[in-house]
Design a protein around this motif. Structure first.
Motif, PDB file in Angstrom:
ATOM      1  N   LEU A 149      -2.476   0.919  -7.721  1.00  0.00           N
ATOM      2  CA  LEU A 149      -3.385   1.372  -6.627  1.00  0.00           C
ATOM      3  C   LEU A 149      -4.110   0.510  -5.903  1.00  0.00           C
ATOM      4  O   LEU A 149      -5.193   0.256  -4.944  1.00  0.00           O
ATOM      5  CB  LEU A 149      -3.986   1.978  -7.712  1.00  0.00           C
ATOM      6  CG  LEU A 149      -6.233   2.609  -7.327  1.00  0.00           C
ATOM      7  CD1 LEU A 149      -5.416   3.914  -6.344  1.00  0.00           C
ATOM      8  CD2 LEU A 149      -6.431   3.515  -8.328  1.00  0.00           C
ATOM      9  N   ALA A 150      -4.249  -0.526  -6.595  1.00  0.00           N
ATOM     10  CA  ALA A 150      -4.649  -2.233  -6.346  1.00  0.00           C
ATOM     11  C   ALA A 150      -3.787  -2.257  -5.151  1.00  0.00           C
ATOM     12  O   ALA A 150      -4.432  -2.883  -3.710  1.00  0.00           O
ATOM     13  CB  ALA A 150      -4.315  -3.170  -7.367  1.00  0.00           C
ATOM     14  N   LEU A 186      -5.202  -0.947  -2.767  1.00  0.00           N
ATOM     15  CA  LEU A 186      -6.590  -1.732  -1.581  1.00  0.00           C
ATOM     16  C   LEU A 186      -5.931  -2.250  -0.956  1.00  0.00           C
ATOM     17  O   LEU A 186      -6.898  -2.570   0.112  1.00  0.00           O
ATOM     18  CB  LEU A 186      -7.198  -1.057  -2.823  1.00  0.00           C
ATOM     19  CG  LEU A 186      -7.749  -0.083  -3.558  1.00  0.00           C
ATOM     20  CD1 LEU A 186      -8.625  -0.561  -5.104  1.00  0.00           C
ATOM     21  CD2 LEU A 186      -8.663   0.943  -2.719  1.00  0.00           C
ATOM     22  N   ASP A 219      -5.362  -1.314   2.349  1.00  0.00           N
ATOM     23  CA  ASP A 219      -5.696  -1.262   3.062  1.00  0.00           C
ATOM     24  C   ASP A 219      -6.547  -1.667   4.067  1.00  0.00           C
ATOM     25  O   ASP A 219      -7.268  -1.747   4.612  1.00  0.00           O
ATOM     26  CB  ASP A 219      -7.418  -0.180   2.566  1.00  0.00           C
ATOM     27  CG  ASP A 219      -6.990   1.536   2.534  1.00  0.00           C
ATOM     28  OD1 ASP A 219      -6.581   1.943   3.679  1.00  0.00           O
ATOM     29  OD2 ASP A 219      -7.804   2.028   1.542  1.00  0.00           O
ATOM     30  N   SER A 220      -7.269  -3.149   3.955  1.00  0.00           N
ATOM     31  CA  SER A 220      -8.044  -4.445   3.181  1.00  0.00           C
ATOM     32  C   SER A 220      -7.090  -4.884   4.822  1.00  0.00           C
ATOM     33  O   SER A 220      -7.914  -5.441   5.603  1.00  0.00           O
ATOM     34  CB  SER A 220      -8.265  -4.900   3.019  1.00  0.00           C
ATOM     35  OG  SER A 220      -8.760  -4.347   1.818  1.00  0.00           O
ATOM     36  N   GLU A 254      -8.257   5.333   6.332  1.00  0.00           N
ATOM     37  CA  GLU A 254      -9.117   6.322   5.585  1.00  0.00           C
ATOM     38  C   GLU A 254      -8.073   7.399   5.486  1.00  0.00           C
ATOM     39  O   GLU A 254      -8.083   8.172   4.520  1.00  0.00           O
ATOM     40  CB  GLU A 254     -10.438   6.683   6.227  1.00  0.00           C
ATOM     41  CG  GLU A 254     -10.729   7.449   7.368  1.00  0.00           C
ATOM     42  CD  GLU A 254     -10.512   6.632   8.407  1.00  0.00           C
ATOM     43  OE1 GLU A 254     -11.044   7.325   9.114  1.00  0.00           O
ATOM     44  OE2 GLU A 254     -10.296   5.057   8.483  1.00  0.00           O
ATOM     45  N   GLY A 282      -5.154   6.240   2.583  1.00  0.00           N
ATOM     46  CA  GLY A 282      -6.384   5.312   1.839  1.00  0.00           C
ATOM     47  C   GLY A 282      -6.220   5.503   0.383  1.00  0.00           C
ATOM     48  O   GLY A 282      -5.507   6.889   0.096  1.00  0.00           O
ATOM     49  N   THR A 283      -7.275   5.396  -0.281  1.00  0.00           N
ATOM     50  CA  THR A 283      -7.167   5.592  -2.088  1.00  0.00           C
ATOM     51  C   THR A 283      -7.590   6.589  -2.112  1.00  0.00           C
ATOM     52  O   THR A 283      -7.307   7.599  -2.870  1.00  0.00           O
ATOM     53  CB  THR A 283      -9.117   4.633  -2.396  1.00  0.00           C
ATOM     54  OG1 THR A 283      -8.328   3.566  -2.894  1.00  0.00           O
ATOM     55  CG2 THR A 283      -8.339   4.971  -4.068  1.00  0.00           C
ATOM     56  N   SER A 301      -4.698   9.219  -1.949  1.00  0.00           N
ATOM     57  CA  SER A 301      -3.549   8.330  -3.552  1.00  0.00           C
ATOM     58  C   SER A 301      -4.346   9.896  -4.517  1.00  0.00           C
ATOM     59  O   SER A 301      -2.939   9.967  -5.100  1.00  0.00           O
ATOM     60  CB  SER A 301      -3.228   7.649  -3.602  1.00  0.00           C
ATOM     61  OG  SER A 301      -3.355   6.635  -2.130  1.00  0.00           O
TER      62      SER A 301
END
Length: 247
Positions: free
Chosen positions: A35-36, A39, A42-43, A153, A156-157, A160
């Protein structure tokens, strides 16, 4: 096709980097690490404006085509995705019947016992990481070709977590279960459109219910019902035979 292939190669490289860090993790720690990583990607996607378009995303993505065959309508993309899903499911069903599939099932059941049997757990986990990355890459590419647009988006998370919900609600550790979960969480907002704004709430509630009362998900419920039905039939026939003999 070249774009999809390039996406698969890039995804495999990302999976290789991620696996070096996370393959020895288990359970919650593995989930948090992946998950990290999501992220982080994503960044990066938001930051590299020249490449990804930043928060605005990439526009003007062409429709998928193979030679003169164009999949430029929702219906044509639907049938393409269904065909790919069926091929992947059959391939995975076949893989489960091989020594590779049996090794994966033993690792899932008990890693220590699998290691004692001489199974290279790290190697098999790496193979699963690679297969998952390739399939995720193909699905992401088809998503972009379907909408002719791609923004951070969209993958994104939240997406997931939605995929994890589909897996748990449908029944993890099976091939049919995630299909059932994806159909359920995709169709419910469409059927109950006035309640679509509460999609996240209902998905979370279903996830909690499955964790507490349905650990095997929808697939487990259906499998249990089918087992009971199959067990009751011989008993019923047995009673009939006994009654006939008594007469």
């Amino acid at each position: 096709i070249v774009g999809i292939a390039a996406g698969i190669v890039l995804s495999l490289l990302s999976a290789l980097v991620l696996s070096i860090v996370t393959l020895r993790l288990r359970g919650l720690y593995l989930a948090l690490a992946t998950l990290a990583f999501g992220l982080l990607i994503d960044s990066c996607a938001i930051g590299f404006i020249d490449v990804t378009g930043g928060p605005s995303g990439m526009v003007g993505i062409p429709s998928f085509s193979v030679g003169s065959l164009y999949f430029d309508t929702q219906m044509s993309m639907y049938f393409l995705v269904v065909a790919i899903d069926i091929l992947v499911l059959f391939a995975l069903f076949g893989a489960l019947r091989t020594s590779f599939g049996r090794a994966l099932q033993s690792i899932r059941s008990d890693q220590m016992a699998a290691s004692a049997l001489g199974i290279n757990i790290v190697r098999y986990k790496l193979a699963v990481f690679m297969i998952s990355a390739a399939l995720a890459s193909v699905s992401g590419s088809l998503l972009a070709y379907s909408f002719n647009f791609l923004a951070p988006e969209m993958v994104g998370t939240a997406r997931s977590l939605e995929l994890v919900s589909m897996l748990v609600i449908g029944g993890e550790g099976t091939l049919v279960g995630p299909v059932l979960g994806s159909v359920l969480l995709t169709m419910l907002p469409t059927i109950f459109q006035p309640l679509a704004i509460y999609k996240t709430f209902f998905s979370g509630a279903l996830l909690i219910i499955c964790f507490l009362y349905l650990p095997r998900g929808m697939y487990g419920v259906i499998a249990t019902m089918m087992t009971r039905i199959s067990n009751e039939k011989p008993v019923a026939n047995g009673h009939k035979v006994a009654e006939g003999g008594a007469r």
